[in-house]
Design a protein around this motif. Structure first.
Motif, PDB file in Angstrom:
ATOM      1  N   ILE A 160     -11.280  -8.307  33.408  1.00 26.97           N
ATOM      2  CA  ILE A 160     -12.666  -8.230  33.856  1.00 26.97           C
ATOM      3  C   ILE A 160     -13.571  -9.126  33.016  1.00 26.97           C
ATOM      4  O   ILE A 160     -13.200  -9.561  31.913  1.00 26.97           O
ATOM      5  CB  ILE A 160     -13.197  -6.781  33.809  1.00 26.97           C
ATOM      6  N   GLN A 210     -14.295 -12.729  42.012  1.00 23.74           N
ATOM      7  CA  GLN A 210     -14.817 -11.505  42.625  1.00 23.74           C
ATOM      8  C   GLN A 210     -16.012 -11.008  41.819  1.00 23.74           C
ATOM      9  O   GLN A 210     -15.883 -10.658  40.651  1.00 23.74           O
ATOM     10  CB  GLN A 210     -13.743 -10.422  42.667  1.00 23.74           C
ATOM     11  N   ASP A 244     -18.831  -8.222  41.013  1.00 26.29           N
ATOM     12  CA  ASP A 244     -18.931  -6.768  41.154  1.00 26.29           C
ATOM     13  C   ASP A 244     -20.362  -6.236  41.056  1.00 26.29           C
ATOM     14  O   ASP A 244     -20.554  -5.018  40.947  1.00 26.29           O
ATOM     15  CB  ASP A 244     -18.075  -6.081  40.090  1.00 26.29           C
ATOM     16  N   THR A 248     -19.271  -4.175  34.496  1.00 30.86           N
ATOM     17  CA  THR A 248     -18.360  -5.259  34.893  1.00 30.86           C
ATOM     18  C   THR A 248     -19.094  -6.194  35.846  1.00 30.86           C
ATOM     19  O   THR A 248     -19.544  -5.790  36.902  1.00 30.86           O
ATOM     20  CB  THR A 248     -17.110  -4.689  35.602  1.00 30.86           C
ATOM     21  N   ARG A 292     -14.362 -10.028  38.155  1.00 32.42           N
ATOM     22  CA  ARG A 292     -12.954  -9.822  37.819  1.00 32.42           C
ATOM     23  C   ARG A 292     -12.180 -11.127  38.017  1.00 32.42           C
ATOM     24  O   ARG A 292     -12.484 -11.914  38.913  1.00 32.42           O
ATOM     25  CB  ARG A 292     -12.341  -8.733  38.711  1.00 32.42           C
TER      26      ARG A 292
END
Length: 217
Positions: free
Chosen positions: A66, A198, A200, A213, A216
Protein backbone atom coordinates in the motif's frame (compact mmCIF):
# COMPACT_ATOMS: atom_id res chain seq x y z
CA UNK A 1 0.38 13.31 22.28
CA UNK A 2 3.68 15.17 22.20
CA UNK A 3 4.88 18.61 21.13
CA UNK A 4 6.87 18.56 17.88
CA UNK A 5 10.50 19.69 17.99
CA UNK A 6 9.90 22.20 15.16
CA UNK A 7 7.63 24.18 17.47
CA UNK A 8 10.06 24.94 20.30
CA UNK A 9 11.20 28.31 18.90
CA UNK A 10 7.65 29.40 18.03
CA UNK A 11 6.44 28.42 21.50
CA UNK A 12 9.28 30.32 23.21
CA UNK A 13 8.57 33.46 21.15
CA UNK A 14 4.85 33.16 21.91
CA UNK A 15 5.42 32.85 25.66
CA UNK A 16 7.80 35.84 25.61
CA UNK A 17 5.26 37.91 23.66
CA UNK A 18 2.46 36.97 26.08
CA UNK A 19 4.65 37.88 29.06
CA UNK A 20 5.57 41.27 27.56
CA UNK A 21 2.04 42.40 26.64
CA UNK A 22 0.66 41.37 30.02
CA UNK A 23 3.56 43.00 31.86
CA UNK A 24 2.94 46.25 29.96
CA UNK A 25 -0.74 46.11 30.88
CA UNK A 26 0.15 45.68 34.55
CA UNK A 27 2.81 48.43 34.44
CA UNK A 28 0.40 51.00 33.03
CA UNK A 29 -2.40 49.78 35.31
CA UNK A 30 -4.76 48.94 32.46
CA UNK A 31 -8.45 48.56 33.18
CA UNK A 32 -9.92 45.23 34.23
CA UNK A 33 -11.63 44.89 30.84
CA UNK A 34 -8.37 45.41 28.94
CA UNK A 35 -6.58 42.91 31.14
CA UNK A 36 -9.26 40.27 30.60
CA UNK A 37 -9.12 40.82 26.85
CA UNK A 38 -5.35 40.31 26.97
CA UNK A 39 -5.75 37.18 29.14
CA UNK A 40 -8.21 35.67 26.69
CA UNK A 41 -6.05 36.62 23.70
CA UNK A 42 -2.96 35.17 25.42
CA UNK A 43 -4.72 31.89 26.15
CA UNK A 44 -6.02 31.67 22.58
CA UNK A 45 -2.55 32.34 21.13
CA UNK A 46 -0.88 29.80 23.40
CA UNK A 47 -3.46 27.08 22.65
CA UNK A 48 -3.21 27.78 18.90
CA UNK A 49 0.56 27.28 18.87
CA UNK A 50 0.37 24.14 21.02
CA UNK A 51 -2.33 22.52 18.88
CA UNK A 52 -0.56 23.43 15.64
CA UNK A 53 2.70 21.76 16.67
CA UNK A 54 1.09 18.72 18.27
CA UNK A 55 2.48 15.40 17.11
CA UNK A 56 0.24 12.42 17.96
CA UNK A 57 1.99 9.14 18.64
CA UNK A 58 1.06 6.59 15.98
CA UNK A 59 1.59 2.87 15.73
CA UNK A 60 2.20 2.35 12.03
CA UNK A 61 2.48 -1.10 10.49
CA UNK A 62 4.65 -1.21 7.36
CA UNK A 63 2.82 -2.75 4.39
CA UNK A 64 4.73 -2.94 1.10
CA UNK A 65 1.51 -3.37 -0.88
CA UNK A 66 0.00 0.00 0.00
CA UNK A 67 0.86 3.69 -0.29
CA UNK A 68 0.14 5.58 2.92
CA UNK A 69 -1.11 9.13 3.09
CA UNK A 70 1.86 11.48 3.71
CA UNK A 71 -0.11 14.12 5.65
CA UNK A 72 -3.26 14.90 7.62
CA UNK A 73 -5.83 16.98 5.76
CA UNK A 74 -8.34 16.85 2.92
CA UNK A 75 -7.95 15.38 -0.56
CA UNK A 76 -8.34 18.29 -2.99
CA UNK A 77 -6.93 16.85 -6.25
CA UNK A 78 -7.07 13.44 -7.94
CA UNK A 79 -6.17 13.74 -11.59
CA UNK A 80 -3.93 12.56 -14.41
CA UNK A 81 -1.25 15.16 -15.03
CA UNK A 82 2.16 15.70 -16.61
CA UNK A 83 4.95 15.53 -14.03
CA UNK A 84 7.75 17.67 -15.50
CA UNK A 85 10.48 17.77 -12.85
CA UNK A 86 11.59 14.16 -12.61
CA UNK A 87 9.48 11.65 -14.53
CA UNK A 88 8.60 13.85 -17.53
CA UNK A 89 5.55 11.74 -18.25
CA UNK A 90 1.96 11.37 -17.14
CA UNK A 91 1.21 10.42 -13.54
CA UNK A 92 -1.76 10.31 -11.20
CA UNK A 93 -1.55 13.28 -8.86
CA UNK A 94 -3.19 13.14 -5.43
CA UNK A 95 -3.02 16.35 -3.38
CA UNK A 96 -3.74 16.78 0.33
CA UNK A 97 -4.47 20.25 1.69
CA UNK A 98 -3.44 20.85 5.31
CA UNK A 99 -5.30 23.66 7.09
CA UNK A 100 -3.77 25.39 10.13
CA UNK A 101 -5.78 23.07 12.42
CA UNK A 102 -4.33 19.86 10.96
CA UNK A 103 -1.27 18.01 12.25
CA UNK A 104 1.59 19.18 10.02
CA UNK A 105 3.98 16.24 10.29
CA UNK A 106 4.81 14.75 6.86
CA UNK A 107 5.36 10.99 6.62
CA UNK A 108 6.93 8.65 4.06
CA UNK A 109 4.18 7.03 1.97
CA UNK A 110 6.38 4.03 1.14
CA UNK A 111 9.63 2.42 2.26
CA UNK A 112 12.65 2.49 -0.02
CA UNK A 113 15.68 4.49 -1.14
CA UNK A 114 15.57 8.24 -1.79
CA UNK A 115 16.58 8.41 -5.45
CA UNK A 116 16.01 12.16 -5.87
CA UNK A 117 15.67 15.23 -3.66
CA UNK A 118 15.53 18.93 -4.48
CA UNK A 119 14.50 22.11 -2.65
CA UNK A 120 12.94 24.90 -4.72
CA UNK A 121 12.63 28.46 -3.41
CA UNK A 122 9.51 30.15 -4.75
CA UNK A 123 6.30 32.07 -4.21
CA UNK A 124 3.68 31.72 -1.48
CA UNK A 125 0.44 31.37 -3.44
CA UNK A 126 -2.52 29.90 -1.59
CA UNK A 127 -2.05 26.13 -1.37
CA UNK A 128 -5.07 25.33 -3.57
CA UNK A 129 -3.90 27.60 -6.42
CA UNK A 130 -3.32 25.55 -9.63
CA UNK A 131 0.24 26.88 -9.97
CA UNK A 132 1.24 26.35 -6.33
CA UNK A 133 2.65 22.92 -7.23
CA UNK A 134 5.16 24.46 -9.65
CA UNK A 135 5.60 28.09 -8.50
CA UNK A 136 5.60 27.96 -4.69
CA UNK A 137 8.45 27.19 -2.34
CA UNK A 138 8.58 23.39 -2.25
CA UNK A 139 10.63 20.24 -1.93
CA UNK A 140 10.50 17.21 -4.19
CA UNK A 141 11.33 13.72 -2.91
CA UNK A 142 11.39 10.53 -4.98
CA UNK A 143 11.55 7.16 -3.21
CA UNK A 144 12.28 3.92 -5.05
CA UNK A 145 10.31 1.00 -3.66
CA UNK A 146 11.73 -2.52 -3.42
CA UNK A 147 9.55 -3.46 -6.40
CA UNK A 148 11.42 -0.75 -8.42
CA UNK A 149 8.39 1.56 -8.54
CA UNK A 150 9.27 5.20 -7.85
CA UNK A 151 6.85 7.49 -6.01
CA UNK A 152 7.30 11.27 -6.01
CA UNK A 153 5.92 13.43 -3.21
CA UNK A 154 6.19 17.18 -2.86
CA UNK A 155 5.90 19.52 0.12
CA UNK A 156 4.38 22.83 -0.96
CA UNK A 157 4.32 26.04 1.09
CA UNK A 158 1.07 28.02 1.14
CA UNK A 159 0.17 31.65 1.81
CA UNK A 160 0.76 31.18 5.55
CA UNK A 161 3.39 28.44 5.42
CA UNK A 162 6.75 30.19 5.41
CA UNK A 163 9.05 27.37 6.35
CA UNK A 164 9.43 23.88 4.95
CA UNK A 165 11.54 21.44 6.94
CA UNK A 166 12.85 18.13 5.59
CA UNK A 167 14.83 15.28 7.11
CA UNK A 168 15.89 13.28 4.03
CA UNK A 169 18.54 13.42 1.32
CA UNK A 170 19.44 11.40 -1.74
CA UNK A 171 20.66 7.90 -0.89
CA UNK A 172 18.82 7.66 2.43
CA UNK A 173 16.88 4.53 3.27
CA UNK A 174 13.43 5.53 4.53
CA UNK A 175 10.69 3.58 6.27
CA UNK A 176 7.01 3.89 5.50
CA UNK A 177 5.22 6.06 8.07
CA UNK A 178 8.35 7.71 9.50
CA UNK A 179 8.64 11.49 9.39
CA UNK A 180 10.32 12.99 6.35
CA UNK A 181 9.45 16.63 7.06
CA UNK A 182 7.22 19.33 8.50
CA UNK A 183 5.54 22.44 7.08
CA UNK A 184 4.56 25.35 9.30
CA UNK A 185 1.17 27.09 9.21
CA UNK A 186 -0.95 25.66 6.41
CA UNK A 187 0.27 23.90 3.29
CA UNK A 188 -0.15 21.05 0.83
CA UNK A 189 1.47 17.75 -0.10
CA UNK A 190 1.25 16.29 -3.63
CA UNK A 191 1.99 12.67 -4.43
CA UNK A 192 2.57 11.38 -7.97
CA UNK A 193 1.81 7.74 -8.76
CA UNK A 194 2.18 5.56 -11.88
CA UNK A 195 -0.78 5.44 -14.24
CA UNK A 196 -3.01 2.48 -13.46
CA UNK A 197 -2.39 2.67 -9.70
CA UNK A 198 -5.49 1.78 -7.68
CA UNK A 199 -6.55 4.93 -5.79
CA UNK A 200 -8.36 4.31 -2.49
CA UNK A 201 -9.49 7.88 -1.69
CA UNK A 202 -11.92 10.36 -3.18
CA UNK A 203 -12.07 14.15 -3.52
CA UNK A 204 -12.94 15.86 -0.19
CA UNK A 205 -12.03 12.78 1.87
CA UNK A 206 -10.45 13.64 5.22
CA UNK A 207 -7.23 11.68 5.55
CA UNK A 208 -4.69 10.93 8.28
CA UNK A 209 -0.96 10.83 7.65
CA UNK A 210 0.54 7.41 8.24
CA UNK A 211 -2.91 5.83 8.65
CA UNK A 212 -5.06 6.36 5.56
CA UNK A 213 -4.27 4.21 2.52
CA UNK A 214 -3.97 6.49 -0.51
CA UNK A 215 -3.38 3.77 -3.09
CA UNK A 216 -2.20 0.20 -3.67
CA UNK A 217 0.53 -1.34 -5.78
Amino acid sequence: MKFHKEGYTSLAITILFIFIINAIADYYDASTLVKWVLYIFSAFLFITIVQFFRSPRKNISVDDHIILCPADGKVVVIEETEETEYFNDKRIQVSIFMSPVNVHVNRNPISGIVSYFKYHPGKFLVAWHPKSSTDNERTTVVVKHQNNTEVLFRQIAGALARRIVWYVKEGDTVTQGNEFGFIKFGSRVDIFLPLGTQIDVNINDKVIGGKTTIARF
